[in-house]
Design an enzyme around this catalytic site. Structure first.
Site, PDB file in Angstrom:
ATOM      1  N   VAL A  64      55.860  62.605  -2.169  1.00  0.00           N
ATOM      2  CA  VAL A  64      56.045  62.255  -0.830  1.00  0.00           C
ATOM      3  C   VAL A  64      57.636  61.873  -0.788  1.00  0.00           C
ATOM      4  O   VAL A  64      58.179  61.188  -1.294  1.00  0.00           O
ATOM      5  CB  VAL A  64      55.419  60.852  -0.649  1.00  0.00           C
ATOM      6  CG1 VAL A  64      55.316  60.722   0.843  1.00  0.00           C
ATOM      7  CG2 VAL A  64      53.550  60.957  -0.830  1.00  0.00           C
ATOM      8  N   SER A  65      58.068  62.815   0.244  1.00  0.00           N
ATOM      9  CA  SER A  65      59.520  62.653   0.523  1.00  0.00           C
ATOM     10  C   SER A  65      59.565  62.045   1.771  1.00  0.00           C
ATOM     11  O   SER A  65      58.923  62.270   2.705  1.00  0.00           O
ATOM     12  CB  SER A  65      60.022  64.223   0.530  1.00  0.00           C
ATOM     13  OG  SER A  65      61.421  64.078   1.055  1.00  0.00           O
ATOM     14  N   PRO A  66      60.967  61.351   1.838  1.00  0.00           N
ATOM     15  CA  PRO A  66      61.339  60.796   3.404  1.00  0.00           C
ATOM     16  C   PRO A  66      62.121  61.586   4.153  1.00  0.00           C
ATOM     17  O   PRO A  66      62.410  61.351   5.381  1.00  0.00           O
ATOM     18  CB  PRO A  66      62.105  59.463   2.938  1.00  0.00           C
ATOM     19  CG  PRO A  66      62.892  60.275   1.681  1.00  0.00           C
ATOM     20  CD  PRO A  66      61.813  60.803   0.865  1.00  0.00           C
ATOM     21  N   ASP A  70      64.264  67.149  -2.877  1.00  0.00           N
ATOM     22  CA  ASP A  70      64.994  65.950  -2.507  1.00  0.00           C
ATOM     23  C   ASP A  70      66.475  65.888  -3.350  1.00  0.00           C
ATOM     24  O   ASP A  70      67.289  65.424  -2.931  1.00  0.00           O
ATOM     25  CB  ASP A  70      64.057  64.760  -2.918  1.00  0.00           C
ATOM     26  CG  ASP A  70      63.094  64.412  -1.913  1.00  0.00           C
ATOM     27  OD1 ASP A  70      63.029  64.853  -0.926  1.00  0.00           O
ATOM     28  OD2 ASP A  70      62.076  63.820  -2.135  1.00  0.00           O
TER      29      ASP A  70
END
Length: 689
Positions: A269-271, A377
């Site tokens: 999960v990436s922001p 990321d």
């Protein structure tokens, strides 16, 4: 009538007592060396600490049914992860202070996974390579902060209530490995490829005064990218900062209310919600391999803001806003029941029984080729690709075999992972990765917190939660049951993907170090804890992990001495502020001749203050180096001569009072005879209009 009143009063008291907890909260500074130490997370050798964006904190929460009953502790670190040596050393200090009240069994330590903090706080070599080995200063400050925050929580326990609430946050995360996620046969049971759920635990005293909060939400703390050199708690640290400021109305780190935005199953999960693109062409990256024209270095995801700091703000605010709403609306009260189970598990060659009755085994640790590719990321180097099961890397195969050639048994066990580093057999000068890991469940009434020693992917976390919840029900737990995952807890053993995700060997699968059946093994072992917890039975403590502290090596050079140019003193201004600034759209900047920040970490202090003149002789500190609006930067101007500058920047908010200001810098310089001396410097006064 009197009998009825007495009976109802008794029932009311009994019900109230069943919901009463003793709650303690504490917070302590864990900001590490703000100079010359490689940051933990991206494994980028050039990402070296050179100042402070946000200070980092240990936030501790102690829970008990009564003053003298058993306790559980949850500690949330603004660090990349909790490491095994951190916990081992912290527990030693706690036992010295409190005996058996706080042990490895009832203390859970979780990291938020910021990639912008000094590294080197390990006892396993793989994670120390880019930090040039072990960094004692990095470890000591975190261990001390853990212990001090727990001591603070221990000393201020109050009777109160725990309430819970859950909501959905859809604007703070994306899946960075959707190709791997799509291999899961159960994907259609969910409406998204990330967990949008945020779970909030609210703490109040008996008068309903807020004491603290823990929020669990799955998203990487990689809003600050791998070019950042300022220590930062990233998006989750900023969310905690905002919540604490709301309730404390004080400088950062001050005030009784403690808020922790904790980590969960954020493995994939990436922001960086704009998603990955090829930064050289603007076109989409290859979906399976995250490459651009066959190379991974140009495929990079970006956040929603104009730069990484702005993206950190946005993702942090999104978590803060929902967390505050859920906190204010929490109504589900936890019954007062505190319990825990903990075990150490040797994850190498563990026999696992699958749902179909088939027996399989885990593997001794090894890293796959796609591990070296990095993620969108923070891409890796040397042109490795995610999703590549090929072994056709003759040069890297040669390097691997020089370090430790994997046996055919190891190759077969990890299949289809092509092994880049056979870390199980890399034992010089000490272990490269853990074999023995802790697993732990904390219980607070109907809430069960699974402290997991790594990064579970979205689907891996879902399967673990669902299985544990089913086990609890099957063993007699009734009513509302909430199961949350506390990620990166107690030690770090890389990633945990589903077997299906593992099969396509993207970064997360290549970093699943115990082989394709790692997740089923964890599910099996956590279910043992859940069964014992439900049945009030004990569990086997398992094999003790090693303490390798005395074996650590380091080639990080010490600070030899500091110096300033002839005619200058430490703290003298090099470049002064302007005479006037406008609120809301300007930045005040001043630089000072400085000493190395490693001479004194200024724990619970500050390298800077921004001060407002209140009368003819008084000054009020409005901002410190822990404030969002400030940046403390440090750099050598001459390494040979030992000269350096500290630069302080203050983004002047529109809410700043008009008037006269000054900026002060505080530090320590080191003489060649190893004597360290404090100094300070002050800018000229300036106007804010």
């Amino acid at each position: 009538m009197n009998s009825l009143v007495k009976f109802l009063s008794f029932v009311f008291v009994a019900v109230s007592a069943s919901q009463a907890y003793y709650i303690g909260t504490g917070r302590y500074d864990i900001t590490g060396p703000a100079a010359e130490i490689n940051m933990m997370g991206y494994a980028n050798p050039s990402q070296i600490s050179a100042g402070i964006h946000l200070r980092q904190w240990s936030r501790a929460f102690v829970f008990a049914e009564s003053v003298n009953s058993k306790r559980v502790v949850f500690v949330n670190l603004d660090a990349c992860m909790a490491t095994q040596i951190m916990k081992l050393e912290a527990i030693k200090k706690l036992k010295d202070a409190y005996g058996d009240m706080y042990t490895e069994e009832n203390v859970a330590i979780s990291g938020i996974h910021t990639h912008s903090g000094p590294g080197g706080y390990w006892q396993y070599l793989l994670y120390e390579v880019t930090s040039l080995g072990f960094v004692k200063q990095s470890l000591d400050v975190v261990v001390n902060g853990i212990v001090e925050s727990i001591k603070m929580a221990h000393s201020n326990m109050k009777e109160g209530q725990l309430l819970t609430s859950m909501g959905s946050l859809t604007n703070a995360s994306i899946n960075r490995s959707p190709y791997a996620y799509e291999q899961n046969p159960d994907k259609d049971e969910y409406n998204a490829n990330v967990d949008h759920a945020m779970f909030v635990l609210k703490m109040t005293d008996t008068s309903k005064k807020p004491l603290g909060m823990i929020s669990w939400f799955a998203v990487h703390c990689t809003s600050m990218n791998n070019t950042n050199e300022l220590i930062s708690a990233d998006n989750k640290g900023y969310a905690s900062y905002l919540m604490e400021h709301d309730f404390n109305q004080a400088l950062p780190g001050q005030g009784d209310f403690v808020a922790a935005h904790a980590q969960s199953n954020e493995g994939d999960v990436s922001p960086n919600t704009k998603g990955p693109i090829c930064i050289d062409t603007g076109k989409a990256c290859d979906y399976k391999t995250s490459t651009c024209n066959g190379r991974n270095e140009k495929c990079i995801a970006s956040g929603p803001g104009k730069d990484m700091v702005d993206s950190t703000r946005i993702i942090g605010e999104n978590q803060y806003y929902l967390g505050k709403t859920l906190f204010n609306n929490a109504t589900s009260t936890l019954s007062a029941l505190v319990d825990y189970r903990h075990s150490y598990v040797d994850m190498t060659q563990l026999t696992v029984k699958l749902d179909d009755g088939k027996e399989v085994h885990t593997c001794s640790p090894a890293m796959g080729y796609s591990f070296a590719a990095g993620t969108v990321d923070g891409p890796g180097a040397f042109n490795f690709e995610q999703g590549d099961n090929s072994t056709a890397y003759s040069f890297w195969n040669l390097v691997r075999d020089l370090l430790a050639p994997p046996s055919q048994t190891q190759i077969d066990c990890h299949y289809p992972k092509p092994i880049l580093l056979d870390t199980a057999d890399m034992t010089y000068p000490y272990q490269w990765e853990p074999s023995i890991v802790p697993i732990q469940i904390l219980r607070l009434g109907q809430l069960f917190i699974l402290a997991v020693p790594g990064e579970f992917s979205t689907m891996a976390g879902r399967r673990l939660r669902n299985s544990v919840k089913k086990t609890l029900v099957q063993n007699g737990i009734t009513g509302q049951i909430d199961v949350v995952i506390a990620g990166l807890s107690n030690t770090y053993s890389d990633y945990i993907t589903t077997p299906e995700e593992y099969s396509v060997q993207r970064y997360e699968g290549a970093s699943t170090i115990y082989g394709p059946y790692t997740l089923p093994a964890y599910i099996q072992e956590f279910n043992k804890l859940a069964t014992a917890l439900a049945k009030h039975e004990s569990v086997d403590k398992g094999p003790s992990p090693p303490n390798e502290l005395n074996k650590q090596w380091s080639v990080v050079p010490p600070v030899l001495f500091d110096a300033v140019p002839i005619g200058k003193s430490f703290g003298d201004v090099k470049q002064d502020v302007h005479s006037s600034y406008t609120r809301g759209n300007s930045t005040a900047t001043v630089s000072f001749w400085a000493g190395n920040p490693r001479n004194d970490l200024m724990i619970s202090k500050t390298f800077l203050t921004v001060e407002h003149k209140t009368n003819s002789s008084g000054w009020q500190v409005l901002f410190t180096d822990a404030s969002w609006e400030t940046r403390f930067r440090w750099k050598h101007t001459s390494e040979i001569l030992g000269e350096s500058l500290a630069t302080i920047e203050w983004d002047i908010p529109s809410s700043a009072p008009k008037g006269t200001y000054r900026i002060q810098h505080f530090g320590h310089h080191k003489r060649p005879i190893n004597h360290i001396t404090a100094y300070s410097g002050t800018s000229s006064q300036f106007q804010v209009v």
